[in-house]
Design an enzyme around this catalytic site. Structure first.
Site, PDB file in Angstrom:
ATOM      1  N   SER A  52      74.160  36.446  40.303  1.00 30.87           N
ATOM      2  CA  SER A  52      72.862  36.063  39.725  1.00 30.87           C
ATOM      3  C   SER A  52      73.038  35.628  38.276  1.00 30.87           C
ATOM      4  O   SER A  52      72.139  35.030  37.694  1.00 30.87           O
ATOM      5  CB  SER A  52      71.882  37.236  39.799  1.00 30.87           C
ATOM      6  OG  SER A  52      72.463  38.400  39.241  1.00 30.87           O
ATOM      7  N   ASP A  90      80.551  40.639  42.265  1.00 32.82           N
ATOM      8  CA  ASP A  90      80.126  39.716  43.307  1.00 32.82           C
ATOM      9  C   ASP A  90      81.172  38.614  43.467  1.00 32.82           C
ATOM     10  O   ASP A  90      81.566  37.997  42.472  1.00 32.82           O
ATOM     11  CB  ASP A  90      78.825  39.038  42.827  1.00 32.82           C
ATOM     12  CG  ASP A  90      77.745  39.050  43.867  1.00 32.82           C
ATOM     13  OD1 ASP A  90      78.035  39.366  45.025  1.00 32.82           O
ATOM     14  OD2 ASP A  90      76.599  38.746  43.494  1.00 32.82           O
ATOM     15  N   LYS A 120      81.659  42.563  46.083  1.00 37.77           N
ATOM     16  CA  LYS A 120      80.541  42.364  47.011  1.00 37.77           C
ATOM     17  C   LYS A 120      80.739  41.026  47.718  1.00 37.77           C
ATOM     18  O   LYS A 120      81.082  40.027  47.080  1.00 37.77           O
ATOM     19  CB  LYS A 120      79.197  42.389  46.281  1.00 37.77           C
ATOM     20  CG  LYS A 120      78.013  42.079  47.231  1.00 37.77           C
ATOM     21  CD  LYS A 120      76.681  42.549  46.676  1.00 37.77           C
ATOM     22  CE  LYS A 120      76.038  41.573  45.722  1.00 37.77           C
ATOM     23  NZ  LYS A 120      75.766  40.237  46.306  1.00 37.77           N
ATOM     24  N   GLU A 122      78.876  38.458  50.620  1.00 40.91           N
ATOM     25  CA  GLU A 122      77.663  38.149  51.402  1.00 40.91           C
ATOM     26  C   GLU A 122      78.034  37.801  52.847  1.00 40.91           C
ATOM     27  O   GLU A 122      79.060  37.174  53.093  1.00 40.91           O
ATOM     28  CB  GLU A 122      76.928  36.943  50.787  1.00 40.91           C
ATOM     29  CG  GLU A 122      76.288  37.234  49.452  1.00 40.91           C
ATOM     30  CD  GLU A 122      75.442  36.064  48.925  1.00 40.91           C
ATOM     31  OE1 GLU A 122      75.197  35.090  49.661  1.00 40.91           O
ATOM     32  OE2 GLU A 122      75.020  36.148  47.755  1.00 40.91           O
ATOM     33  N   GLU A 189      68.597  42.494  51.054  1.00 41.74           N
ATOM     34  CA  GLU A 189      67.738  41.730  50.134  1.00 41.74           C
ATOM     35  C   GLU A 189      66.568  41.095  50.874  1.00 41.74           C
ATOM     36  O   GLU A 189      66.751  40.374  51.864  1.00 41.74           O
ATOM     37  CB  GLU A 189      68.575  40.655  49.410  1.00 41.74           C
ATOM     38  CG  GLU A 189      67.738  39.831  48.433  1.00 41.74           C
ATOM     39  CD  GLU A 189      68.548  39.100  47.381  1.00 41.74           C
ATOM     40  OE1 GLU A 189      69.774  39.300  47.288  1.00 41.74           O
ATOM     41  OE2 GLU A 189      67.937  38.315  46.638  1.00 41.74           O
TER      42      GLU A 189
HETATM   43  O1  KIV Z   1      73.795  38.569  42.298  1.00 41.81           O
HETATM   44  C1  KIV Z   1      73.085  39.586  42.250  1.00 41.81           C
HETATM   45  O2  KIV Z   1      72.615  40.008  41.202  1.00 41.81           O
HETATM   46  C2  KIV Z   1      72.823  40.273  43.503  1.00 41.81           C
HETATM   47  C3  KIV Z   1      71.866  41.404  43.509  1.00 41.81           C
HETATM   48  C4  KIV Z   1      70.504  41.000  43.190  1.00 41.81           C
HETATM   49  C5  KIV Z   1      71.932  42.184  44.768  1.00 41.81           C
HETATM   50  O3  KIV Z   1      73.375  39.906  44.501  1.00 41.81           O
END
Ligand code: KIV
Length: 274
Positions: A52, A90, A120, A122, A189
């Site tokens: 994000s 992420d 993380k 997806e 989400e």
């Molecule tokens: O990129 C991010 O901040 C996210 C969260 C909102 C779960 O994936």
């Protein structure tokens, strides 16, 4: 009710224990040293260096453009500020989708070059082999289902996902597949609260909701959203974003006062000079 679990350092084991004890897990995103340090001191359990940052830090319209090098740069800064929280990075678009080999190499880079404690990724069933390989070399994985922002162009909108039918059934299946593989947690989400409740009861992994209702094992928000700093071009925030500060108003007023002081020759004073 168990007394609150005292955790010196949040690990995958601690996250599992929190779920087992029914103690909620507090997760926020961070992209820099200063905020990460404050979040850590405040007792946030997991700090997510979310992609994000493409939106809220780089000003892009989607998360697709942020690079692995940029994620690593931000993750390094975040890790320097954190003692207790678990830091998860992420994996950005195209850093893990091409092949499991590339995913292993890129997740490995994150772990080698930063002090993060997991990644993380997806996606559900189509990512199973990739996630299996990453887990196999000892990297903790947080899954992410529902409104996965890297697929925004396929979805066509930021509406709630898996409201029923095939998509809801598939999400539950995906959650169980990822859980069987051994992800330690799972972001849900923008999915209906009822579905998130069902997933939470069906998996060992700790579910972390964002716009997924109150039944998840934990909650995550984008830090600039909850501070009231980030504003979408439309001016409307999704209803799951609770603002804990009127950040934009407060920051703007501070900047305006500074400008007025400089222009009005009120800053610096004698005591503020050498
Ligand atoms: O990129 C991010 O901040 C996210 C969260 C909102 C779960 O994936």
């Amino acid at each position: 009710m168990n007394p609150k679990l005292e955790i010196k350092k949040v690990t995958t084991k601690a996250v599992a224990e929190l779920k087992q004890r029914g103690e909620k897990i507090a997760v926020l995103t961070a992209y820099d040293f200063l905020l990460a340090k404050l979040l850590d001191e405040a007792g946030v359990d997991i700090i997510l260096v979310g992609d994000s940052l493409a939106n809220v830090y780089q000003g892009r319209t989607t998360t697709l453009g942020v690079t692995l090098d940029e994620m690593i740069y931000h993750a390094k800064a975040v890790c320097r500020g954190v003692k207790r929280a678990m830091v998860i990075v992420d994996m950005p678009f195209l850093s893990y989708q091409i092949s499991p080999e590339e995913a292993v190499r890129n997740c490995g880079r994150v772990m080698k070059e930063t002090d993060a404690e997991g990644v993380k990724i997806e996606g559900g069933a189509p990512m199973a082999e990739t996630i299996r390989r990453v887990l196999e070399i000892g990297i903790p994985v947080m899954g992410h289902l529902g409104l996965t922002p890297q697929s925004i162009h396929q979805f066509g909108s930021y509406e709630v996902r898996a409201k029923g039918g095939k998509e809801a059934t598939q999400l539950l299946k995906d959650a169980k597949i990822l859980d069987e593989l051994g992800v330690f947690s799972l972001v849900l989400e923008k999915v209906p609260a009822k579905l998130a409740k069902r997933v939470t009861a069906s998996v060992k992994a700790a579910t972390i909701g964002i716009g997924a209702g109150p039944h998840c094992d934990g909650q995550v928000l984008v830090v600039y959203d909850m501070l009231g700093l980030y504003e979408l071009a439309s001016g409307k925030q999704p209803k799951f974003v609770r603002k804990y500060l009127e950040g934009r108003k407060l920051f703007r007023s501070a900047f305006e006062r500074y400008v007025a002081d400089v222009k009005g020759k009120k800053f610096p004073r004698k005591e503020e000079s050498y």
